[in-house]
Write a protein that holds these residues in place. Structure first.
Motif, mmCIF file in Angstrom:
data_model
loop_
_atom_site.group_PDB
_atom_site.id
_atom_site.type_symbol
_atom_site.label_atom_id
_atom_site.label_comp_id
_atom_site.label_asym_id
_atom_site.label_seq_id
_atom_site.Cartn_x
_atom_site.Cartn_y
_atom_site.Cartn_z
ATOM 1 N N ARG A 9 34.915 -61.850 2.547
ATOM 2 C CA ARG A 9 35.399 -60.798 1.661
ATOM 3 C C ARG A 9 36.926 -60.892 1.644
ATOM 4 N N ILE A 10 37.502 -61.087 0.455
ATOM 5 C CA ILE A 10 38.933 -61.360 0.310
ATOM 6 C C ILE A 10 39.543 -60.338 -0.640
ATOM 7 N N LEU A 11 40.584 -59.669 -0.174
ATOM 8 C CA LEU A 11 41.288 -58.664 -0.975
ATOM 9 C C LEU A 11 42.674 -59.202 -1.325
ATOM 10 N N LEU A 12 42.946 -59.356 -2.616
ATOM 11 C CA LEU A 12 44.237 -59.859 -3.103
ATOM 12 C C LEU A 12 45.033 -58.689 -3.662
ATOM 13 N N VAL A 13 46.272 -58.516 -3.161
ATOM 14 C CA VAL A 13 47.004 -57.271 -3.396
ATOM 15 C C VAL A 13 48.364 -57.522 -4.044
ATOM 16 N N LYS A 14 48.650 -56.772 -5.100
ATOM 17 C CA LYS A 14 49.975 -56.710 -5.711
ATOM 18 C C LYS A 14 50.642 -55.428 -5.248
ATOM 19 N N PRO A 15 51.816 -55.492 -4.582
ATOM 20 C CA PRO A 15 52.454 -54.273 -4.057
ATOM 21 C C PRO A 15 52.986 -53.369 -5.169
ATOM 22 N N PRO A 16 53.155 -52.090 -4.854
ATOM 23 C CA PRO A 16 53.835 -51.199 -5.799
ATOM 24 C C PRO A 16 55.341 -51.469 -5.763
ATOM 25 N N ALA A 17 56.010 -51.198 -6.857
ATOM 26 C CA ALA A 17 57.461 -51.386 -6.894
ATOM 27 C C ALA A 17 58.150 -50.303 -6.077
ATOM 28 N N GLU A 18 59.195 -50.687 -5.357
ATOM 29 C CA GLU A 18 59.983 -49.731 -4.588
ATOM 30 C C GLU A 18 61.182 -49.236 -5.377
ATOM 31 N N LEU A 19 61.819 -50.132 -6.140
ATOM 32 C CA LEU A 19 63.045 -49.783 -6.851
ATOM 33 C C LEU A 19 62.745 -48.948 -8.089
ATOM 34 N N ALA A 20 63.531 -47.900 -8.280
ATOM 35 C CA ALA A 20 63.331 -47.014 -9.424
ATOM 36 C C ALA A 20 63.545 -47.747 -10.746
ATOM 37 N N THR A 21 64.447 -48.717 -10.772
ATOM 38 C CA THR A 21 64.698 -49.464 -11.996
ATOM 39 C C THR A 21 63.463 -50.266 -12.409
ATOM 40 N N ILE A 22 62.796 -50.886 -11.447
ATOM 41 C CA ILE A 22 61.595 -51.662 -11.755
ATOM 42 C C ILE A 22 60.488 -50.742 -12.245
ATOM 43 N N ARG A 23 60.323 -49.614 -11.589
ATOM 44 C CA ARG A 23 59.293 -48.669 -12.029
ATOM 45 C C ARG A 23 59.586 -48.165 -13.447
ATOM 46 N N ALA A 24 60.863 -47.981 -13.757
ATOM 47 C CA ALA A 24 61.232 -47.533 -15.102
ATOM 48 C C ALA A 24 60.911 -48.602 -16.147
ATOM 49 N N LEU A 25 61.147 -49.861 -15.810
ATOM 50 C CA LEU A 25 60.844 -50.949 -16.744
ATOM 51 C C LEU A 25 59.348 -51.090 -16.985
ATOM 52 N N GLU A 26 58.549 -50.711 -15.986
ATOM 53 C CA GLU A 26 57.096 -50.808 -16.146
ATOM 54 C C GLU A 26 56.582 -49.866 -17.227
ATOM 55 N N ARG A 27 57.385 -48.897 -17.622
ATOM 56 C CA ARG A 27 56.972 -48.026 -18.724
ATOM 57 C C ARG A 27 56.995 -48.775 -20.056
ATOM 58 N N PHE A 28 57.774 -49.862 -20.124
ATOM 59 C CA PHE A 28 57.812 -50.689 -21.326
ATOM 60 C C PHE A 28 56.869 -51.886 -21.220
ATOM 61 N N GLN A 29 56.724 -52.388 -20.015
ATOM 62 C CA GLN A 29 55.988 -53.643 -19.847
ATOM 63 C C GLN A 29 55.347 -53.704 -18.468
ATOM 64 N N ARG A 30 54.038 -53.842 -18.451
ATOM 65 C CA ARG A 30 53.329 -54.094 -17.189
ATOM 66 C C ARG A 30 52.338 -55.226 -17.442
ATOM 67 N N LEU A 31 52.486 -56.314 -16.698
ATOM 68 C CA LEU A 31 51.678 -57.509 -16.903
ATOM 69 C C LEU A 31 50.769 -57.758 -15.709
ATOM 70 N N GLU A 32 49.635 -58.378 -15.973
ATOM 71 C CA GLU A 32 48.675 -58.636 -14.900
ATOM 72 C C GLU A 32 49.301 -59.543 -13.834
ATOM 73 N N PRO A 33 48.871 -59.420 -12.570
ATOM 74 C CA PRO A 33 49.382 -60.293 -11.510
ATOM 75 C C PRO A 33 48.717 -61.673 -11.577
ATOM 76 N N LEU A 34 49.221 -62.505 -12.472
ATOM 77 C CA LEU A 34 48.606 -63.799 -12.734
ATOM 78 C C LEU A 34 48.577 -64.690 -11.497
ATOM 79 N N GLU A 35 49.571 -64.522 -10.613
ATOM 80 C CA GLU A 35 49.605 -65.351 -9.404
ATOM 81 C C GLU A 35 48.358 -65.147 -8.549
ATOM 82 N N LEU A 36 47.869 -63.906 -8.506
ATOM 83 C CA LEU A 36 46.653 -63.624 -7.738
ATOM 84 C C LEU A 36 45.415 -64.117 -8.481
#
Length: 498
Positions: A9-36
């Motif tokens: 059983r394998i769990l692949l995890v994308k962390p939440p953003a810590e920086l407020a600027t990154i979280r603000a940009l996610e309101r315009f663009q959020r893309l799937e974690p293709l690396e995982l």
């Protein structure tokens, strides 16, 4: 007796953003974690693999603990860019606390460039460097056979052997044809969306479009000094098989595709073959791609072919408004190249996303020059970053003695300067934020006379204001990271800017 491989059983995890600027940009663009998605695609189908994107969770830490308790994974894999590394390490610690016997592996760009950040044996068991599919699948195969894999420069065990292996250069990236088909089914693609920019919108059409990510090639042959890609890929560019890419796109459950290539159309023959394969399969989707202005001018027939199969917008790194600045970063293009490419793309009906940078050394006159360019350029969506050294590049080693915070990754979003600014930081922040106001009226969707979705227009305006508010407070963000303002900054706080 042959070895018996157990199902993991394998769990692949994308962390939440810590920086407020990154979280603000996610309101315009959020893309799937293709690396995982690629990691999952490299594994045999008998393993049970789950994807967990904590950026989508209102309470990510609680969600992570609940997932670990419910799924009881044998292996937790966490990816991290440099601005996410502290979140990734905290998740690793939480995984061990919740399920002490779980194996934790961390990879991604930060692990490749700065593996020492994850040499914490109490939290992390293995660190993957470079392209992750090969070493990660080796680790999974060994654990499934109740064994340990052979340590290498690509797969580092934390603890005694770590430092010796971490001194070795990152492994060379393999040709793209050796990589698996990514598993997009790990994610609910309806939850990933961007503001879809194009030249001819329908009346009241939604501005946000559900989007999937596809990578048709890897690497870039250019040598821009601010970019880590030449270091990671050795100046090489590898396209995938065009038929395989077209088949992957055809199977996607959404209509919009964001190409994540470092340079989509660098290989002319491959690009034409991919456009032809999409046309022959009757694939009817819309595309966003990355391209250099010199590539546009050299291969206009490639852009024309892709426009015919659905190319709506391209990301072009214009970077600066003067040739002097472009030469300084070894961009390989001029302002004239950028302007000619911009005009040609719009003639083809392809919208332009123009990316610009501000140098920490910018004066008021430099900002004035860039603002003048923005007011006069053809319509374009724009984005702005502060030119920062990239982890793992020669520039990073040359500049790190000048960093004004002890841990630069705490504010590493390419929107906070890492080195001292010529202007007092408060003035630099306000001038940098003002670039967005100057450029906004030139957006193609603002230039159109077609009425836009009113609710989405209000949503964009609110997100825009929130993002600029965070940019103006970059001094406060840096202060929390350990920066101490000097006398010049203290004297200018609260004053109006030029």
């Amino acid at each position: 007796m042959g070895k018996t491989n157990r199902s993991l059983r394998i769990l692949l995890v994308k962390p939440p953003a810590e920086l407020a600027t990154i979280r603000a940009l996610e309101r315009f663009q959020r893309l799937e974690p293709l690396e995982l998605s690629y990691l999952a695609g490299a594994l045999p189908p008998y393993h049970a693999v789950r994807g967990l994107d904590l950026r989508l969770s209102y309470r990510p830490w609680r969600r992570f603990v609940r997932e670990v308790k419910d799924f009881e994974p044998h292996l937790v894999g966490i990816t991290a860019f440099s601005h996410e590394y502290r979140q990734a390490l905290a998740l690793a610690q939480l995984a061990k606390k919740t399920l002490p016997k779980v194996t934790v592996v961390v990879g991604g760009h930060h692990a490749t460039a700065h593996p020492d950040s994850f040499n914490h044996p109490h939290a992390v068991d293995w660190v993957v460097r470079g392209e992750g599919c090969g070493p990660f699948s080796q680790l999974v195969a060994a654990l499934a056979a109740n064994e340990l894999p052979e340590p290498s420069a690509a797969l580092l065990p934390t603890g005694e052997l770590f430092q010796e292996l971490a001194k070795l250069p990152p492994p060379v990236f393999p040709p793209a044809t050796q990589l698996p088909r990514p598993r997009h089914d790990l994610w609910d693609l309806s939850r990933y969306a961007i503001v879809w920019t194009h030249e001819n919108p329908r009346a009241f059409a939604p501005l946000w479009r559900p989007v999937a990510m596809v990578r048709s090639s890897f690497g870039c042959r250019m040598r821009c000094s601010f970019c880590p890609v030449p270091v990671l890929f050795g100046g090489k560019h590898w396209p995938r098989d065009p038929e395989d890419v077209a088949e992957e796109i055809a199977q996607l459950p959404v209509d919009c595709v964001y190409f994540s290539d470092d340079e989509n159309f660098l290989d002319r023959e491959f690009s034409l073959q991919l456009a032809e394969a999409l046309a022959k399969k009757g694939v009817r989707k819309r595309y966003f791609a990355w391209v250099r202005s010199t590539t546009v001018l050299k291969n206009p027939e490639v852009l024309r072919a892709f426009r015919e199969v659905g190319l709506d917008c391209v990301f072009v790194g214009f970077e600066f408004a003067t040739d002097r600045e472009l030469r300084a970063v070894n961009k390989g293009a001029t302002v004239n190249h950028n302007l000619r490419a911009h005009e040609l793309l719009r003639q083809l009906g392809i919208a332009v996303h123009g990316a610009f940078m501000a140098l920490p050394g910018f004066t008021h006159e430099d900002f004035d020059t860039l603002e003048a360019y923005l007011r006069e350029m053809p319509p374009a969506e724009t984005s702005f970053t502060v030119c920062c050294p990239s982890p793992g590049t020669p520039n990073w080693e040359q500049e790190k003695a000048r960093f004004w915070v002890e841990d630069p990754f705490v504010v590493y979003d390419c929107m906070h300067p890492l080195t001292p600014t010529t202007l007092p930081l408060d003035q630099f922040a306000r001038r940098f934020a003002r670039l967005h106001h100057v450029a906004a009226p030139r957006h193609p969707l603002r230039q159109t006379r077609v009425p836009l979705h009113p609710g989405h227009v209000l949503r964009v305006e609110w997100a825009h204001r929130r993002y600029l508010a965070h940019l103006r407070h970059m001094a406060a963000h840096l202060a929390r990271a350990g920066w101490t303002p000097g006398p010049q900054e203290n004297q200018t706080q609260g004053r109006s800017v030029h």
